[in-house]
Design a protein around this motif. Structure first.
Motif, PDB file in Angstrom:
ATOM      1  N   VAL A   1       0.869  -1.181   0.000  1.00  0.00           N
ATOM      2  CA  VAL A   1       0.000   0.000   0.000  1.00  0.00           C
ATOM      3  C   VAL A   1       0.903   1.227   0.000  1.00  0.00           C
ATOM      4  O   VAL A   1       2.080   1.138   0.374  1.00  0.00           O
ATOM      5  CB  VAL A   1      -0.927   0.024   1.244  1.00  0.00           C
ATOM      6  N   PRO A   2       0.398   2.406  -0.423  1.00  0.00           N
ATOM      7  CA  PRO A   2       1.225   3.622  -0.360  1.00  0.00           C
ATOM      8  C   PRO A   2       1.728   3.870   1.055  1.00  0.00           C
ATOM      9  O   PRO A   2       0.952   3.872   2.011  1.00  0.00           O
ATOM     10  CB  PRO A   2       0.263   4.717  -0.823  1.00  0.00           C
ATOM     11  N   MET A   3       3.022   4.104   1.190  1.00  0.00           N
ATOM     12  CA  MET A   3       3.670   4.135   2.492  1.00  0.00           C
ATOM     13  C   MET A   3       3.847   5.540   3.060  1.00  0.00           C
ATOM     14  O   MET A   3       4.957   5.951   3.384  1.00  0.00           O
ATOM     15  CB  MET A   3       5.034   3.456   2.405  1.00  0.00           C
ATOM     16  N   PHE A   4       2.773   6.291   3.197  1.00  0.00           N
ATOM     17  CA  PHE A   4       2.879   7.611   3.814  1.00  0.00           C
ATOM     18  C   PHE A   4       3.189   7.482   5.303  1.00  0.00           C
ATOM     19  O   PHE A   4       4.043   8.193   5.837  1.00  0.00           O
ATOM     20  CB  PHE A   4       1.606   8.404   3.597  1.00  0.00           C
ATOM     21  N   MET A   5       2.492   6.598   5.981  1.00  0.00           N
ATOM     22  CA  MET A   5       2.770   6.399   7.408  1.00  0.00           C
ATOM     23  C   MET A   5       4.184   5.862   7.608  1.00  0.00           C
ATOM     24  O   MET A   5       4.904   6.284   8.518  1.00  0.00           O
ATOM     25  CB  MET A   5       1.749   5.446   8.016  1.00  0.00           C
ATOM     26  N   GLY A   6       4.577   4.908   6.761  1.00  0.00           N
ATOM     27  CA  GLY A   6       5.929   4.379   6.862  1.00  0.00           C
ATOM     28  C   GLY A   6       6.979   5.445   6.640  1.00  0.00           C
ATOM     29  O   GLY A   6       8.010   5.481   7.321  1.00  0.00           O
ATOM     30  N   ALA A   7       6.717   6.356   5.677  1.00  0.00           N
ATOM     31  CA  ALA A   7       7.663   7.448   5.416  1.00  0.00           C
ATOM     32  C   ALA A   7       7.757   8.389   6.604  1.00  0.00           C
ATOM     33  O   ALA A   7       8.837   8.906   6.910  1.00  0.00           O
ATOM     34  CB  ALA A   7       7.217   8.219   4.164  1.00  0.00           C
ATOM     35  N   MET A   8       6.632   8.615   7.305  1.00  0.00           N
ATOM     36  CA  MET A   8       6.635   9.493   8.464  1.00  0.00           C
ATOM     37  C   MET A   8       7.395   8.880   9.637  1.00  0.00           C
ATOM     38  O   MET A   8       7.792   9.585  10.567  1.00  0.00           O
ATOM     39  CB  MET A   8       5.192   9.805   8.888  1.00  0.00           C
ATOM     40  N   ILE A   9       7.606   7.562   9.590  1.00  0.00           N
ATOM     41  CA  ILE A   9       8.400   6.888  10.611  1.00  0.00           C
ATOM     42  C   ILE A   9       9.869   6.828  10.198  1.00  0.00           C
ATOM     43  O   ILE A   9      10.770   7.227  10.944  1.00  0.00           O
ATOM     44  CB  ILE A   9       7.869   5.462  10.863  1.00  0.00           C
ATOM     45  N   MET A  10      10.110   6.343   8.979  1.00  0.00           N
ATOM     46  CA  MET A  10      11.483   6.080   8.546  1.00  0.00           C
ATOM     47  C   MET A  10      12.262   7.355   8.254  1.00  0.00           C
ATOM     48  O   MET A  10      13.481   7.398   8.472  1.00  0.00           O
ATOM     49  CB  MET A  10      11.471   5.174   7.308  1.00  0.00           C
ATOM     50  N   GLY A  11      11.597   8.398   7.739  1.00  0.00           N
ATOM     51  CA  GLY A  11      12.303   9.645   7.451  1.00  0.00           C
ATOM     52  C   GLY A  11      12.938  10.257   8.692  1.00  0.00           C
ATOM     53  O   GLY A  11      14.169  10.438   8.759  1.00  0.00           O
ATOM     54  N   PRO A  12      12.135  10.561   9.734  1.00  0.00           N
ATOM     55  CA  PRO A  12      12.737  11.085  10.971  1.00  0.00           C
ATOM     56  C   PRO A  12      13.690  10.104  11.630  1.00  0.00           C
ATOM     57  O   PRO A  12      14.697  10.511  12.216  1.00  0.00           O
ATOM     58  CB  PRO A  12      11.513  11.354  11.862  1.00  0.00           C
ATOM     59  N   LEU A  13      13.390   8.783  11.539  1.00  0.00           N
ATOM     60  CA  LEU A  13      14.291   7.790  12.125  1.00  0.00           C
ATOM     61  C   LEU A  13      15.657   7.838  11.445  1.00  0.00           C
ATOM     62  O   LEU A  13      16.700   7.777  12.112  1.00  0.00           O
ATOM     63  CB  LEU A  13      13.685   6.392  11.999  1.00  0.00           C
TER      64      LEU A  13
END
Length: 659
Positions: free
Chosen positions: A125-137
């Protein structure tokens, strides 16, 4: 319940609201810079997908082998167009890149983007939530890694270490995202999507307005909108071509109805400013412009909720939605993203919501028994305090005080002792450094204020009272006394208001009375490892030291709790300065202070307090002490010295050091 108990009970709620606001701000800061990309994707989707606008207008463009099909990724070019790759790769990577940049600049941005591609490819699925986790991480991990060898790399090897450390870390995080975060977020997204389907299938989706509309006024909407609705809505739009979720929060109808009701049934400045606010809110999409009107009359939140529920119900009834987020929430942005076949439903949802919120708000305003004119300026200050920064659009409607140059500023608090004195000291220093040595900055108890000041600074919980005493002055609300961003705004306001005057040279620094003097701060009143775990226990500990030093009567400790129950004595930068009320000065034998350091910061009304300084000021001779303490806690190096001190004598030396 006592005042202290009430304050303690309220603290977790306030702290939770602040934490959710911070989360929402962080999510918003990752999404908002990239809204242009979301809009571009929405327009491309609207134009070129199989059910897009172009084919509805020009039947000849329905050719499955034509250029429209090629761009849209359908027909002979199924999955090979622009729409799919943009939402699958471009948008999440932009979010991850922005999230990493927020934490650690360009290096954090690059590692955040690498980490995001792992979670993107590891999910279905489109990973907007995942990006909001992995980017700051990714940004955080790169920052910590860089700190390990900061200043330890031999000259000539910096680029080698920098490039390989970022590459290796990015690889590790990409793999972690692929196998770890991606599947977890995919499962959460599907579960959340199923929950939305359940609400829709059972006609319960309008009930979400009970949460969303109050959250908007409290500035918690970003956490809901950018953290949940935008990711879920985008996934839904990819599957169905549109999503109702994009309109749950962005519908401008409820706010428009409230402002129209003020235009018809409001009074004073609220009624006069409502037309301008309605234009900004409806066409400009700046919803925060109507929040002060609700804060003036909190019962109007009912109108916003019922209006929001009406809009959602109409959209559910007509099966309407948007193709992409409408940001800002302007009627123009809403129509630009409206899916084909949804214009009637969307239009009725907006104006239906406005009609219901107008009817309810009009009834509430017309039957309101209050005779005083609503204080829009105070409500605006309250809104800005909750938001954490100045609202330019709201302030433009209510004005900025008496106008003209600013020559007198007063920092007001309940008793005119600790908080206002320290705040005035910090603000005075900033103003003098900016070259406005002729501007006087004083402090005062609210009860002693007179309407003779140009600018009044006070804690957000006291602004309404201060405004009653000084209605013609400009008012600024703060929460963080030591490092509030509002102080810089005041300096900028001085530069504008006093632009025609010649800046005076900065006043020379004056020596303050030494707080390390044994009579004022004896070694016995310094504790390096406090035992309290709550603000109330810390006040007891600091107060007991003052009593033991002979500075105050035991009753003064109770007055310290009473003072804390009215307005928090947290100053910022990890410092709290509990002190008694104005009425408790008779319990002070002599000026004295106590100092307690806590290994683990204490939750002080939602803020971390590492240092607690108890204060008892006889007369006004404690003002110099507060000034010196303020200067110490504005200096990161001296705070670090306090944190590292191993003896009470070291604490004395730091507090007693010169400028």
């Amino acid at each position: 319940m006592s005042t202290v108990e009430a304050s303690a009970a309220a603290s977790p709620q306030t702290g939770l609201r602040v934490r959710v606001q911070k989360l929402g701000t962080a999510l918003s800061n990752m999404v908002m810079p990239n809204i242009g990309a979301f809009i571009a994707w929405g327009l491309i989707t609207a134009l070129f997908i199989k059910a897009g606008w172009l084919q509805g207008i020009f039947p000849a463009l329905r050719d499955p082998d034509g250029w429209v099909a090629k761009l849209g990724g359908w027909g002979a070019y199924d999955g090979a167009g622009i729409v799919g790759p943009m939402i699958t790769y471009l948008l999440p990577i932009l979010i991850g890149y922005t999230g990493g940049r927020m934490i650690h600049g360009n290096r954090g941005a690059v590692v955040g983007a690498i980490a995001t591609i792992g979670v993107v490819t590891g999910a279905d699925v489109p990973m907007f939530m995942g990006a909001m986790i992995m980017g700051p991480l990714g940004g955080w991990a790169m920052k910590k890694l860089d700190a390990l060898w900061d200043g330890k790399i031999r000259p000539g090897f910096e680029m080698l270490v920098d490039n390989f450390s970022a590459g290796i870390l990015g690889m590790i995080l990409a793999i972690f995202g692929f196998f770890g975060i991606g599947p977890i977020v995919s499962s959460f997204t599907r579960a959340a999507g199923n929950a939305v389907d359940f609400l829709v299938n059972n006609d319960l989706l309008p009930l979400t307005s009970i949460l969303i509309e109050p959250a908007k006024v409290l500035f918690l909407n970003n956490a809901i909108n950018h953290g949940v609705l935008t990711p879920l809505g985008t996934t839904q739009a990819l599957e169905t071509g549109k999503s109702i979720l994009f309109l749950l929060e962005a519908n401008p109808g409820p706010g428009l109805g409230i402002l129209l009701a003020y235009m018809a049934f409001g009074r004073g400045i609220a009624r006069a400013s409502a037309p301008g606010a309605a234009i900004i809110q409806f066409f400009g999409g700046i919803h925060e412009i109507y929040f002060p009107y609700v804060l003036m009359k909190p019962k109007l939140i009912i109108a916003a909720i019922l209006g929001g529920m009406t809009g959602v119900f109409v959209n559910v009834l007509f099966g309407s939605g948007l193709r992409a987020p409408a940001a800002p929430g302007s009627i123009i942005a809403v129509y630009a993203q409206t899916a084909s076949g949804s214009f009637l439903g969307v239009t009725l949802s907006v104006f239906g919501a406005a009609a219901v919120s107008f009817a309810v708000a009009a009834l509430l305003l017309k039957t309101d028994r209050a005779t005083d004119e609503p204080d829009l300026a105070a409500a605006t200050a309250e809104m800005e305090a909750m938001k954490g920064k100045k609202s330019s659009v709201a302030s433009a409607l209510v004005g900025a005080g008496r106008g003209g140059t600013i020559s007198t500023i007063v920092f007001a608090c309940d008793a005119g002792m600790g908080s206002s004195a320290m705040g005035a000291s910090v603000l005075r220093r900033k103003i003098q450094k900016a070259g406005f040595g002729d501007v006087t900055v004083t402090n005062s108890a609210i009860s002693n204020l007179s309407d003779t000041y140009d600018l009044v600074v006070s804690h957000r919980d006291l602004t309404a009272r201060a405004r009653q005493k000084t209605p013609s002055a400009a008012h600024v609300s703060v929460e963080d006394f030591m490092g509030s961003p509002r102080y810089d705004e005041i300096v900028e306001q001085l530069k504008q208001a006093n632009a025609d005057s010649t800046p005076a040279p900065a006043a020379p620094a004056t020596e303050d009375a030494p707080v390390g003097d044994a009579d004022v701060l004896p070694v016995s009143a310094i504790v390096l490892n406090g035992t309290g775990s709550t603000a109330a226990q810390a006040i007891d500990e600091a107060g007991a030291l003052l009593v033991a030093a002979g500075a105050v009567e035991p009753s003064y400790v109770g007055a310290m709790h009473e003072r804390e129950g009215s307005v928090s004595t947290y100053m910022g930068n990890g410092l709290a300065i509990p002190h008694g009320t104005n009425e408790a000065k008779t319990a002070i034998r002599r000026t004295g202070i106590s100092f307690v350091r806590y290994p683990q910061p204490i939750d002080w009304n939602g803020k971390p307090a590492e240092f607690v300084v108890g204060i008892a000021g006889a007369g006004n001779d404690h003002m110099a002490l507060l000034t010196r303490i303020a200067h110490v806690f504005l200096d990161k190096d001296r705070v670090a010295q306090l944190r590292a001190a191993t003896t009470a004598e070291e604490i004395q030396a730091v507090l007693n050091a010169g400028e």
